[in-house]
Write a protein that holds these residues in place. Structure first.
Motif, short mmCIF file in Angstrom:
data_model
loop_
_atom_site.label_atom_id
_atom_site.label_comp_id
_atom_site.label_asym_id
_atom_site.label_seq_id
_atom_site.Cartn_x
_atom_site.Cartn_y
_atom_site.Cartn_z
N SER A 109 0.81 -1.22 0.00
CA SER A 109 0.00 0.00 0.00
C SER A 109 0.84 1.27 0.00
O SER A 109 0.30 2.37 0.00
N GLY A 110 2.15 1.13 -0.01
CA GLY A 110 2.99 2.32 -0.14
C GLY A 110 3.07 3.14 1.15
O GLY A 110 2.62 2.72 2.21
N LEU A 111 3.65 4.31 1.03
CA LEU A 111 3.90 5.14 2.20
C LEU A 111 2.84 6.23 2.31
O LEU A 111 2.42 6.80 1.31
N HIS A 112 2.44 6.54 3.54
CA HIS A 112 1.60 7.72 3.72
C HIS A 112 2.37 8.77 4.51
O HIS A 112 3.49 8.52 4.95
N VAL A 113 1.76 9.94 4.67
CA VAL A 113 2.51 11.05 5.25
C VAL A 113 2.94 10.77 6.70
O VAL A 113 3.86 11.41 7.21
N GLY A 114 2.27 9.82 7.36
CA GLY A 114 2.69 9.44 8.71
C GLY A 114 4.06 8.78 8.68
O GLY A 114 4.93 9.10 9.51
N HIS A 115 4.27 7.89 7.71
CA HIS A 115 5.58 7.25 7.60
C HIS A 115 6.68 8.28 7.34
O HIS A 115 7.81 8.12 7.78
N LEU A 116 6.31 9.31 6.59
CA LEU A 116 7.33 10.25 6.14
C LEU A 116 7.84 11.15 7.26
O LEU A 116 8.86 11.80 7.12
N VAL A 132 16.46 6.37 14.17
CA VAL A 132 15.13 6.97 14.30
C VAL A 132 14.06 5.98 13.86
O VAL A 132 14.18 5.33 12.82
N GLY A 133 13.04 5.84 14.68
CA GLY A 133 11.95 4.94 14.31
C GLY A 133 10.82 5.03 15.30
O GLY A 133 10.86 5.82 16.25
N GLY A 134 9.81 4.22 15.07
CA GLY A 134 8.61 4.27 15.90
C GLY A 134 8.77 3.49 17.19
O GLY A 134 9.57 2.58 17.29
N GLU A 135 7.98 3.89 18.17
CA GLU A 135 8.05 3.25 19.48
C GLU A 135 7.54 1.80 19.44
O GLU A 135 7.78 1.04 20.34
N GLN A 192 9.93 8.98 16.92
CA GLN A 192 9.00 10.02 16.50
C GLN A 192 7.57 9.65 16.89
O GLN A 192 7.25 8.46 16.99
N GLY A 193 6.74 10.65 17.10
CA GLY A 193 5.33 10.39 17.40
C GLY A 193 4.57 10.06 16.12
O GLY A 193 5.06 10.22 15.02
N MET A 194 3.36 9.61 16.31
CA MET A 194 2.51 9.22 15.17
C MET A 194 1.89 10.45 14.53
O MET A 194 1.82 11.51 15.13
N VAL A 195 1.38 10.26 13.34
CA VAL A 195 0.58 11.29 12.70
C VAL A 195 -0.87 10.80 12.67
O VAL A 195 -1.16 9.72 12.18
N TYR A 196 -1.74 11.59 13.26
CA TYR A 196 -3.16 11.23 13.29
C TYR A 196 -3.93 12.04 12.26
O TYR A 196 -3.52 13.11 11.83
N ASP A 198 -8.07 13.10 11.90
CA ASP A 198 -9.39 13.02 12.55
C ASP A 198 -9.30 12.23 13.85
O ASP A 198 -10.15 11.39 14.15
N GLY A 199 -8.22 12.45 14.58
CA GLY A 199 -8.09 11.83 15.89
C GLY A 199 -7.72 10.36 15.87
O GLY A 199 -7.68 9.72 16.91
N GLU A 200 -7.47 9.79 14.69
CA GLU A 200 -7.14 8.37 14.64
C GLU A 200 -5.83 8.13 13.92
O GLU A 200 -5.43 8.92 13.06
N ILE A 201 -5.19 7.02 14.26
CA ILE A 201 -3.98 6.62 13.55
C ILE A 201 -4.31 6.47 12.08
O ILE A 201 -5.36 5.96 11.72
N MET A 202 -3.38 6.93 11.23
CA MET A 202 -3.63 6.80 9.80
C MET A 202 -3.51 5.35 9.37
O MET A 202 -2.52 4.70 9.66
#
Ligand code: ANZ
Ligand code: ZN
Length: 807
Positions: free
Chosen positions: A49-56, A537-540, A575-579, A581-585
């Protein structure tokens, strides 16, 4: 003059992407006399599904840091590669017949296209792909080395097994007793599995945590996972038999309060003494029931059930009192000894159990300061011993020492250490993974494949389903399975399990130092030059498994002399997540922001700038389209500022001072991962510049340099327009330094606290040191009244803000 909009419309950004590629601007060079800097992203799985702006967000962070270090004149290694084995591509293959290697190839090419379109400066010559033989050769080599070192073994183990996917599942893949992927009810199955002895490194893994600069939360999660527990093993004789039952306890000080014990349903004592157990039928029924449950469920039971072993009693070794024996499913066979001593007065689980079974509650610990909650509830804290014979009156701590010594003399106890962490089960009965390089010979047993015969290549298959016995699909390939023994030359069979993909990702950071080496995992000199990783650098979400496995492999390779560092990642940033509408992408929620469309509409510079500006990098933040337009307008303004440049113009002192302040702040903020405030400082400075009728070339140039790690295309465009430069902005070594003399140290209001309460405010010069602040604080009348120097426990100092005196 061309405006920013037409710059974008005329492919202005693409022009610079092409230029950097042609000029090899972001290729790693190792020029003599320069510092080396290795900045790394966590190994991504190239999903369809590729990358979204949260990954970036994470990728933009490393790229900003890489570019800044490059501009500061360092040699920078900033590589990217693919964690390309694993289940998604294989399950897709089972469904569609498309080979995982084709699925992955396509996904990788899409990822690369996406990453390149955002202007990330990866050196693609360094790319590694874990499903390629030139990579997994070294995964296998590591396995063989660990085997030779005695860190690999095969053992039968009850594992979670999905009868439909026909594979072993990790505990995390079982949700509600069902397979996370297909929803089929999971069963437990005994299978021979390969393990890596990570437990041998439990203490090293713990100790190493003290020396690395990681988020406290992540360190704590690793610490809990390792779960070091110091306690005692105590032997209880079983009356009228020659048997003893050992228990593990962290609270030997409560031993006088123990009046029953509980063993796990798998405890060998049950079979041994079944003829003496008068209610054996009832007990057996309970055991059968318990074994139908998975370990996860049993842990959740928390001592609700159990059956007494009638006809048997044990003897408490401290006071020779009889003790009832139960079997209970909440006691796990694989922790401690598989038996526990129960103390109703001081353990809530035992307390509740005792009520159900009418067992008396004997209080033996009295709290020192508070009221005991007994008899309503157990008291689990420490205190002073009562009802404990010669040990009464001692504190819990003293009693633990003395009672352990006492029992040791009697031959009934000793101190021990237990760990929650288990050995790492790496066998997978699946196709799309690194083949385990072992051969089983009738005569010689398991023999590792010699180094010269590596890699053991994964055969091409059309049928990816595991066999009906739950073996890997490789078991169906007789050409692969049948081989000769490397030791005796006799007939032998290959191992058909593949490795957990966490093995692949546990060492990839090593390979980037020397990814084309055919003879070694990496050349020693190159390793010395680049490793350990300067910034990771990476996610928790990888706080436990990946990071623990990588540390383990590093430590094992260090002990074998292949590496000369013990920690792969001395500095970790999560890094923190990108949400949205209040939800994880996520794709399933349908709230994904696709960077491709976004870059097309606003430009990659805006995209990157917004990723950095949307909030503190370590916090989770909400994606906002409005914020994006704000960033875009800022860049338009930066573009227009060039109209104010006048050759040889002399800027006002104020502008020069602001410039030096901005240099200082942006440099420091990038170092501290405060990208959002770095961008804010640039925005402030741009306002100052907008208010001028004219500005000098030098001021604008510095401004552009500071902005360019975040927004590289406008940076390069403006830098080249200013003229006189042949090199790329990123290779010009022109990162500015601020002049401290020019930053007038303003008076600031500085807060003095005592134990966190504000007690005074004073005027001080900005940049005041901790010592100076302490001296000033202690000479304040209001503070003197309340604090004596000798009572100070700690001083907390927040530069240019406050000092907190803890007493
Ligand atoms: C008696 C006791 C009295 C305990 C008391 C606690 C409080 P950690 O810190 O997790 O190591 N225990 C030991 N082995 C067990 C097993 N196989 N399954 C389930 N529980 C087990 O905790 C150690 C404590 O967990 C031990 O100390 C034991 O209960 C329990 F007032 O022993 B204690
Ligand atoms: Zn042999």
């Amino acid at each position: 003059m061309e405006d920013y909009n037409s710059f974008l419309e005329n492919n202005g950004e693409q022009k610079w992407l092409d230029f950097w590629q042609k000029e090899k601007v972001f290729q790693t060079k190792d020029e003599k006399g320069k510092d080396n800097y290795y900045v790394l992203d966590m190994f991504p799985y190239p999903s369809g599904s590729g990358l979204h702006v949260g990954h970036l967000k994470g990728y933009t962070i490393t790229d900003v840091v890489a570019k800044k270090n490059l501009m500061q004149g360092k040699n920078v290694l900033h590589p990217m590669g693919w964690d390309a084995f694993g289940l998604p591509a294989e399950n897709y293959a089972i469904k569609t017949g498309i080979h995982p290697k084709d699925t992955i190839k396509k996904a990788i090419s899409n990822f690369k296209k996406q990453l390149s379109s955002v202007g990330y400066g990866y050196d693609w010559r360094k790319e590694v792909t874990s499903c390629e033989p030139d990579y997994y050769k070294w995964t296998q080599w590591i396995f063989v080395k660990l085997f030779e070192k005695g860190l690999v073994y095969k053992k039968k183990e009850r594992v979670n097994f999905c009868p439909s996917c026909k594979t072993v599942l990790a505990n995390e893949q079982v949700v509600d007793k069902k397979c996370e992927r297909c929803g089929t009810e999971v069963i437990e199955k005994e299978l021979e599995q390969w393990f890596l002895k990570i437990t041998e490194y439990a203490d090293d893994l713990l100790k190493g945590l003290e020396k690395i600069d990681w988020p406290e939360k992540v360190k704590k999660m690793q610490k809990n996972w390792i779960g070091k527990s110091k306690g005692s093993e105590i032997d209880f004789d079983v009356q009228d038999t020659n048997e003893t039952i050992s228990v593990y306890t962290t609270r030997i000080d409560t031993l006088f309060g123990c009046n029953y014990m509980v063993v796990a349903p798998e405890h060998p004592i049950l079979e041994k003494l079944k003829s003496k157990i008068t209610n054996w039928e009832e007990v057996q029924k309970y055991i059968n029931q318990a074994q139908k449950q998975t370990k996860i469920e049993r842990k959740a039971n928390k001592g609700k059930t159990g059956v007494q072993l009638k006809g048997l009693k044990a003897i408490n070794p401290i006071n020779s009192q009889p003790v009832l024996i139960f079997v209970g499913d909440y006691v796990l066979m694989d922790y401690g000894t598989g038996g526990i001593m129960a103390v109703p007065a001081h353990d809530q689980r035992d307390f509740e159990f005792s009520k159900k079974h009418n067992i008396p509650v004997i209080e033996v610990i009295q709290p020192e300061k508070e009221e005991s909650p007994l008899p309503e509830k157990s008291y689990e804290g420490e205190g002073v011993l009562i009802n404990s014979g010669q040990f009464s009156g001692l504190t819990s701590k003293e009693a633990r020492k003395k009672m352990t010594r006492f029992l040791k003399k009697k031959g009934k106890g000793k101190s021990t250490t237990n760990y929650k962490m288990r050995d790492w089960l790496i066998s997978r009965q699946r196709y799309w993974g690194t083949p385990i390089p072992m051969v089983k010979c009738v005569k010689c047993g398991f023999v590792p494949v010699p180094e010269k015969d590596l890699p053991v290549k994964l055969p091409e298959l059309d049928d990816f389903k595991p066999t009906s016995k739950g073996e890997s699909p490789l078991a169906k390939v007789s050409d692969f399975v049948n081989t000769t023994c490397p030791k005796c030359g006799g007939k032998a069979k290959r191992e058909t399990d593949t490795m957990d993909t966490f093995v692949d990702s546990a060492w990839y950071y090593i390979r980037y130092a020397d990814n084309n080496n055919e003879d070694e995992i990496a050349n020693k000199e190159k390793l010395k030059k680049w490793l350990p990783v300067d910034l990771y650098v990476g996610g928790e979400e990888h706080a436990i498994l990946h990071l623990l496995y990588a540390r383990f492999i590093t430590k094992a390779l260090y002990d074998m002399g292949y590496l000369d560092f013990k920690e792969p990642f001395p500095k970790l940033f999560c890094q923190g997540m990108v949400y949205r509408d209040g939800e994880i992408m996520s794709k399933s929620r349908g709230n994904v922001v696709n960077p491709d469309a976004f870059v097309k509409e606003y430009g990659l510079d805006t995209m990157r700038l917004y990723e950095m500006f949307m909030g503190p990098a370590k916090q989770s933040t909400e994606w906002s389209d409005k914020g994006v337009t704000g960033c875009r307008r800022f860049l338009e303004k930066v573009w227009r500022l060039q109209e104010k440049i006048k050759e040889g113009y002399k800027d006002s002192d104020m502008v020069i001072r602001e410039m030096h302040k901005t240099i200082k702040k942006v440099t420091r903020d990038i170092n501290d991962f405060q990208f959002n405030t770095a961008v804010a400082a640039l925005m402030d400075f741009s306002n100052t510049l907008s208010n001028q009728d004219q500005i000098s070339k030098q001021v604008y140039k510095n401004f552009i340099i500071l902005l360019s790690p975040m927004s590289p295309c406008i940076g390069e465009e403006m830098y080249q327009r200013l003229g006189g430069e042949k090199k790329s902005i990123f290779r010009a070594n022109k990162w500015p330094e601020h002049d401290p003399k020019l930053i007038k140290e303003d008076d600031i209001t500085f807060i003095i606290q005592i134990n966190g309460k504000v007690r005074d405010q004073i005027k001080v010069k900005a940049g005041i040191s901790k010592d100076k602040a302490r001296e000033k604080a202690l000479s304040s009348k209001k503070i003197k009244k309340r604090v004596k120097e000798e009572n100070i426990k700690k001083i907390i100092f927040v530069p240019d803000k406050l000092i907190n005196i803890v007493v």
